[in-house]
Design an enzyme around this catalytic site. Sequence first.
Site, PDB file in Angstrom:
ATOM      1  N   MET A  35       0.842  -1.208   0.000  1.00 52.54           N
ATOM      2  CA  MET A  35       0.000   0.000   0.000  1.00 52.54           C
ATOM      3  C   MET A  35       0.875   1.255   0.000  1.00 52.54           C
ATOM      4  O   MET A  35       0.387   2.352   0.284  1.00 52.54           O
ATOM      5  CB  MET A  35      -0.939  -0.001   1.204  1.00 52.54           C
ATOM      6  CG  MET A  35      -1.919  -1.174   1.176  1.00 52.54           C
ATOM      7  SD  MET A  35      -3.421  -0.876   2.114  1.00 52.54           S
ATOM      8  CE  MET A  35      -2.758  -0.580   3.736  1.00 52.54           C
ATOM      9  N   GLY A  36       2.171   1.095  -0.294  1.00 52.02           N
ATOM     10  CA  GLY A  36       3.045   2.258  -0.378  1.00 52.02           C
ATOM     11  C   GLY A  36       3.518   2.744   0.977  1.00 52.02           C
ATOM     12  O   GLY A  36       3.436   2.019   1.963  1.00 52.02           O
ATOM     13  N   HIS A  42       9.373  -3.407   3.344  1.00 46.78           N
ATOM     14  CA  HIS A  42       8.937  -3.613   1.959  1.00 46.78           C
ATOM     15  C   HIS A  42      10.144  -3.856   1.038  1.00 46.78           C
ATOM     16  O   HIS A  42      10.113  -4.724   0.173  1.00 46.78           O
ATOM     17  CB  HIS A  42       8.208  -2.368   1.432  1.00 46.78           C
ATOM     18  CG  HIS A  42       6.955  -1.994   2.170  1.00 46.78           C
ATOM     19  ND1 HIS A  42       6.839  -0.846   2.913  1.00 46.78           N
ATOM     20  CD2 HIS A  42       5.747  -2.604   2.256  1.00 46.78           C
ATOM     21  CE1 HIS A  42       5.623  -0.763   3.421  1.00 46.78           C
ATOM     22  NE2 HIS A  42       4.941  -1.813   3.053  1.00 46.78           N
ATOM     23  N   GLN A  66     -10.605  -2.480   2.002  1.00 45.58           N
ATOM     24  CA  GLN A  66     -10.129  -3.190   3.190  1.00 45.58           C
ATOM     25  C   GLN A  66     -10.071  -2.295   4.431  1.00 45.58           C
ATOM     26  O   GLN A  66      -9.629  -2.716   5.487  1.00 45.58           O
ATOM     27  CB  GLN A  66      -8.783  -3.867   2.914  1.00 45.58           C
ATOM     28  CG  GLN A  66      -7.605  -2.918   2.779  1.00 45.58           C
ATOM     29  CD  GLN A  66      -6.359  -3.658   2.344  1.00 45.58           C
ATOM     30  OE1 GLN A  66      -6.277  -4.173   1.226  1.00 45.58           O
ATOM     31  NE2 GLN A  66      -5.355  -3.750   3.225  1.00 45.58           N
ATOM     32  N   ASP A 155       2.037  -9.299   8.776  1.00 46.60           N
ATOM     33  CA  ASP A 155       0.579  -9.446   8.673  1.00 46.60           C
ATOM     34  C   ASP A 155       0.287 -10.945   8.572  1.00 46.60           C
ATOM     35  O   ASP A 155      -0.062 -11.458   7.515  1.00 46.60           O
ATOM     36  CB  ASP A 155       0.071  -8.683   7.451  1.00 46.60           C
ATOM     37  CG  ASP A 155       0.416  -7.204   7.535  1.00 46.60           C
ATOM     38  OD1 ASP A 155      -0.321  -6.465   8.172  1.00 46.60           O
ATOM     39  OD2 ASP A 155       1.473  -6.806   6.991  1.00 46.60           O
ATOM     40  N   MET A 189       8.661  -2.858  11.663  1.00 48.35           N
ATOM     41  CA  MET A 189       8.509  -1.719  10.743  1.00 48.35           C
ATOM     42  C   MET A 189       7.101  -1.707  10.167  1.00 48.35           C
ATOM     43  O   MET A 189       6.557  -2.762   9.827  1.00 48.35           O
ATOM     44  CB  MET A 189       9.528  -1.823   9.612  1.00 48.35           C
ATOM     45  CG  MET A 189      10.921  -1.585  10.104  1.00 48.35           C
ATOM     46  SD  MET A 189      12.042  -1.422   8.715  1.00 48.35           S
ATOM     47  CE  MET A 189      13.580  -1.274   9.618  1.00 48.35           C
ATOM     48  N   SER A 191       4.216   1.179   7.971  1.00 45.12           N
ATOM     49  CA  SER A 191       3.902   2.526   7.473  1.00 45.12           C
ATOM     50  C   SER A 191       3.154   3.307   8.545  1.00 45.12           C
ATOM     51  O   SER A 191       3.233   4.530   8.612  1.00 45.12           O
ATOM     52  CB  SER A 191       3.038   2.437   6.216  1.00 45.12           C
ATOM     53  OG  SER A 191       3.642   1.585   5.273  1.00 45.12           O
TER      54      SER A 191
HETATM   55  P1  AMP Z   1       1.525  -2.938   3.433  1.00 46.62           P
HETATM   56  O1  AMP Z   1       2.054  -1.888   2.534  1.00 46.62           O
HETATM   57  O2  AMP Z   1       1.561  -2.580   4.880  1.00 46.62           O
HETATM   58  O3  AMP Z   1       0.200  -3.470   2.978  1.00 46.62           O
HETATM   59  O4  AMP Z   1       2.530  -4.157   3.313  1.00 46.62           O
HETATM   60  C1  AMP Z   1       2.858  -4.707   2.065  1.00 46.62           C
HETATM   61  C2  AMP Z   1       3.591  -6.004   2.275  1.00 46.62           C
HETATM   62  O5  AMP Z   1       4.775  -5.762   3.033  1.00 46.62           O
HETATM   63  C3  AMP Z   1       2.753  -7.021   3.084  1.00 46.62           C
HETATM   64  O6  AMP Z   1       3.013  -8.326   2.588  1.00 46.62           O
HETATM   65  C4  AMP Z   1       3.301  -6.853   4.475  1.00 46.62           C
HETATM   66  O7  AMP Z   1       3.133  -7.995   5.278  1.00 46.62           O
HETATM   67  C5  AMP Z   1       4.765  -6.588   4.177  1.00 46.62           C
HETATM   68  N1  AMP Z   1       5.406  -5.907   5.308  1.00 46.62           N
HETATM   69  C6  AMP Z   1       4.985  -4.768   5.928  1.00 46.62           C
HETATM   70  N2  AMP Z   1       5.795  -4.471   6.966  1.00 46.62           N
HETATM   71  C7  AMP Z   1       6.735  -5.443   7.002  1.00 46.62           C
HETATM   72  C8  AMP Z   1       7.857  -5.717   7.851  1.00 46.62           C
HETATM   73  N3  AMP Z   1       8.167  -4.926   8.875  1.00 46.62           N
HETATM   74  N4  AMP Z   1       8.602  -6.807   7.593  1.00 46.62           N
HETATM   75  C9  AMP Z   1       8.295  -7.639   6.553  1.00 46.62           C
HETATM   76  N5  AMP Z   1       7.265  -7.439   5.713  1.00 46.62           N
HETATM   77  C10 AMP Z   1       6.494  -6.360   5.931  1.00 46.62           C
END
Ligand code: AMP
Length: 287
Positions: A35-36, A42, A66, A155, A189, A191
């Site tokens: 989601m950026g 990421h 979502q 997640d 970590m 966002s």
């Molecule tokens: P998001 O942008 O938060 O939807 O995350 C995008 C992808 O990055 C998802 O598969 C998350 O589980 C993964 N992700 C987010 N934060 C982390 C992190 N700290 N370590 C590993 N993967 C992450």
Amino acid sequence: MNASALPIVRSVTDLRESVRDLRKDGAKIGMVPTMGALHEGHLTLVRHVLDKGMRAVVSIFVNPTQFGPNEDYSKYPRQEAEDAAKLKAAGANLLFAPGVTDMYADGFSTAITVSGVSEGLCGAFRPGHFQGVATVVAKLLLQCQPDYAVFGEKDYQQLQVIKRMVKDIDIPVEIGGFPTVREADGLAMSSRNAYLSADERKAAPVLHKTLTEIAQGLADGAEAGPLLEKGRAAILAAGFKSIDYLEACDADNLKPISRLERPGRILVAARLGQARLIDNIAALPKR
Ligand code: AMP
């Protein structure tokens, strides 16, 4: 366009054409849906895809379906130019950044519901969330048609929901899970860490510390109930406003457990200031 910039596509037609080009020399495609507001977590997923010898296609889409009505959809950080520069530096090959109307055309009427694994934990506190996730991830996978797609264990419930969905509806892609990337003090970590004030940021690592203590206690043979009770008290004492859940579960089906007999997972969601933070950790029985 700057010749050295990361290529960005917004339509499914352009995505498929670019993916076809990336495949020309026989390369495989690994996808990283996001989601950026990209951080090192990421970017680690991107490097993981590249390390596997694949071309990395990253998507950035803040998926409205979502988010609940009182959640942070409108204030979720959006910073595409900065994200694209980070992706370029990490070696990503393509960014797919569709708009909301590209993803959900007029009359859009389909939803994917994964029962069982999506029902407790975040599923109980965010009605409709995993239906939104499953539907958008199914779309992204069918739009891009990668060989591999990787999701973070950060997640963890989402990862289980996606694995289940891909298996159940036969999407031809391999799903990988990647360990959570953490700050030096243990905070996962995210966002959403950007929502934290300086004092809240100092308090936040209590989540990982508490999960670690519970996993250790379970591995030593203790019962989950008292460990979770103590954990809840520690999280609230550190300054969290409330706890949605802190649970010890089976690592595969996410059903609550009272003792560790096979691999488990401790999962938490709690509110600190404006942020709802989630985290989880493995709990492995001693052999
Ligand atoms: P998001 O942008 O938060 O939807 O995350 C995008 C992808 O990055 C998802 O598969 C998350 O589980 C993964 N992700 C987010 N934060 C982390 C992190 N700290 N370590 C590993 N993967 C992450």
